[in-house]
Design an enzyme around this catalytic site. Structure first.
Site, mmCIF file in Angstrom:
data_model
loop_
_atom_site.group_PDB
_atom_site.id
_atom_site.type_symbol
_atom_site.label_atom_id
_atom_site.label_comp_id
_atom_site.label_asym_id
_atom_site.label_seq_id
_atom_site.Cartn_x
_atom_site.Cartn_y
_atom_site.Cartn_z
ATOM 1 N N ASP A 254 0.893 -1.363 -0.057
ATOM 2 C CA ASP A 254 -0.016 -0.017 -0.102
ATOM 3 C C ASP A 254 1.033 1.452 0.064
ATOM 4 O O ASP A 254 2.099 1.342 0.098
ATOM 5 C CB ASP A 254 -0.928 0.089 1.281
ATOM 6 C CG ASP A 254 -0.124 -0.669 2.574
ATOM 7 O OD1 ASP A 254 0.716 -0.373 2.454
ATOM 8 O OD2 ASP A 254 -1.022 -1.135 3.379
ATOM 9 N N ASN B 280 -7.808 -3.188 14.484
ATOM 10 C CA ASN B 280 -9.125 -3.882 14.105
ATOM 11 C C ASN B 280 -9.175 -4.763 12.875
ATOM 12 O O ASN B 280 -10.194 -4.862 12.491
ATOM 13 C CB ASN B 280 -9.593 -2.434 13.233
ATOM 14 C CG ASN B 280 -9.205 -1.937 11.907
ATOM 15 O OD1 ASN B 280 -8.194 -2.376 11.386
ATOM 16 N ND2 ASN B 280 -9.511 -0.821 11.608
ATOM 17 N N HIS C 128 -7.316 -5.173 10.025
ATOM 18 C CA HIS C 128 -7.257 -4.861 8.611
ATOM 19 C C HIS C 128 -5.615 -5.470 8.384
ATOM 20 O O HIS C 128 -4.900 -5.618 9.438
ATOM 21 C CB HIS C 128 -7.046 -3.433 8.479
ATOM 22 C CG HIS C 128 -5.976 -2.471 9.013
ATOM 23 N ND1 HIS C 128 -5.914 -1.514 9.851
ATOM 24 C CD2 HIS C 128 -4.640 -2.495 8.778
ATOM 25 C CE1 HIS C 128 -4.950 -0.915 10.277
ATOM 26 N NE2 HIS C 128 -4.059 -1.482 9.464
ATOM 27 N N GLU D 122 -9.728 -2.132 5.632
ATOM 28 C CA GLU D 122 -10.336 -1.654 6.614
ATOM 29 C C GLU D 122 -11.649 -2.784 6.782
ATOM 30 O O GLU D 122 -12.193 -3.261 5.704
ATOM 31 C CB GLU D 122 -10.996 -0.337 6.831
ATOM 32 C CG GLU D 122 -9.621 0.479 6.623
ATOM 33 C CD GLU D 122 -8.968 0.804 8.043
ATOM 34 O OE1 GLU D 122 -9.171 -0.045 8.852
ATOM 35 O OE2 GLU D 122 -7.955 1.484 8.046
#
Length: 243
Positions: A68, A137, A139, A144
């Site tokens: 990314d 979380n 990801h 996400e």
């Protein structure tokens, strides 16, 4: 098929992860590596640099594709992942920089930037080994929690929890970009082997949900339960809810 390797601490996790990566490169010198950024893999990169300097591993034929990049940051911006990878890894080993690839966050045309990167990764035959961290979380990359699993490279709006977690790398939280280009979950799953690294109590719930929770896009990492070759290397704190 998910194999869990327990480490004593961050340094032990880093050495064990670097062992797996170096073995892949030694056995297949022209390996395609999928790489990750963030604080978790830095120790593994430092260990690989050390082994390279000792002559134990050769990166001259390796090709890399990063997960990314922040949208809107140029390649030489100190906060960009282009810069991060050079500063923390590429500039210290004998890899050909022409064989290193990161999504083009400087391209404002999200559709074009993502399509171009998808083609690059596909043309390379997808990673032999994909290195992943995991967010608090759940990801992976910048995928996400959502109501569906993503496919190819795409532009994402970062959640507040991710922005807050990444703010430690910026002078101010408001300086953290709100969007990023990321490989999709489907692309990640095309890797022949996936290596996940995790450390610290803050990752314990995400690690548990990845390994033992339901497979749901609300925890993107949970889809790794369906991959045939995944190794998780994590310290005792990160594995505390898996015992």
């Amino acid at each position: 098929m998910l194999k869990i390797v327990s480490a004593r601490d961050y340094d032990d996790m880093s050495r064990k992860a670097a062992n797996i990566i170096s073995a892949q490169v030694i056995l297949k010198p022209d390996t395609v590596l999928g790489l990750a950024t963030g604080s978790t893999p830095i120790g593994a990169y430092r260990q690989l640099i050390d082994w390279y300097k000792k002559g134990d591993v050769d990166f001259s034929q390796v090709r890399t594709y990063n997960l990314d990049e922040y949208r809107g940051l140029g390649h030489d911006d100190p906060q960009s992942y282009h810069y991060f990878m050079r500063d923390n890894f590429f500039d210290h080993i004998n890899i050909d920089l022409n064989n290193t690839h990161v999504p083009d966050g400087a391209n404002p045309d999200a559709e074009a930037a993502c399509a171009e990167y998808d083609k690059m990764v596909a043309d390379a035959g997808y990673p032999d080994l994909q290195l992943l961290g995991i967010g608090n979380n759940g990801h992976i990359g910048f995928n996400e929690p959502d109501d569906h699993f993503s496919k190819g490279t795409h532009c994402v709006d970062l959640t507040e929890s991710t922005i807050k977690a990444n703010s430690r790398l910026f002078e101010r939280e408001e300086d953290v970009p709100r969007q990023a280009y990321t490989m999709g979950v489907q692309t990640i799953m095309y890797a022949r082997m996936i290596l996940v690294v995790a450390n610290g109590a803050a990752k314990a719930q995400a690690v548990h949900d990845m390994c033992f929770g339901p497979v749901t896009p609300q925890c993107p990492a949970s889809i790794l339960q369906l991959h045939p070759n995944v190794v998780l290397v994590a310290d005792k704190e990160a594995l505390s809810l898996c015992e």
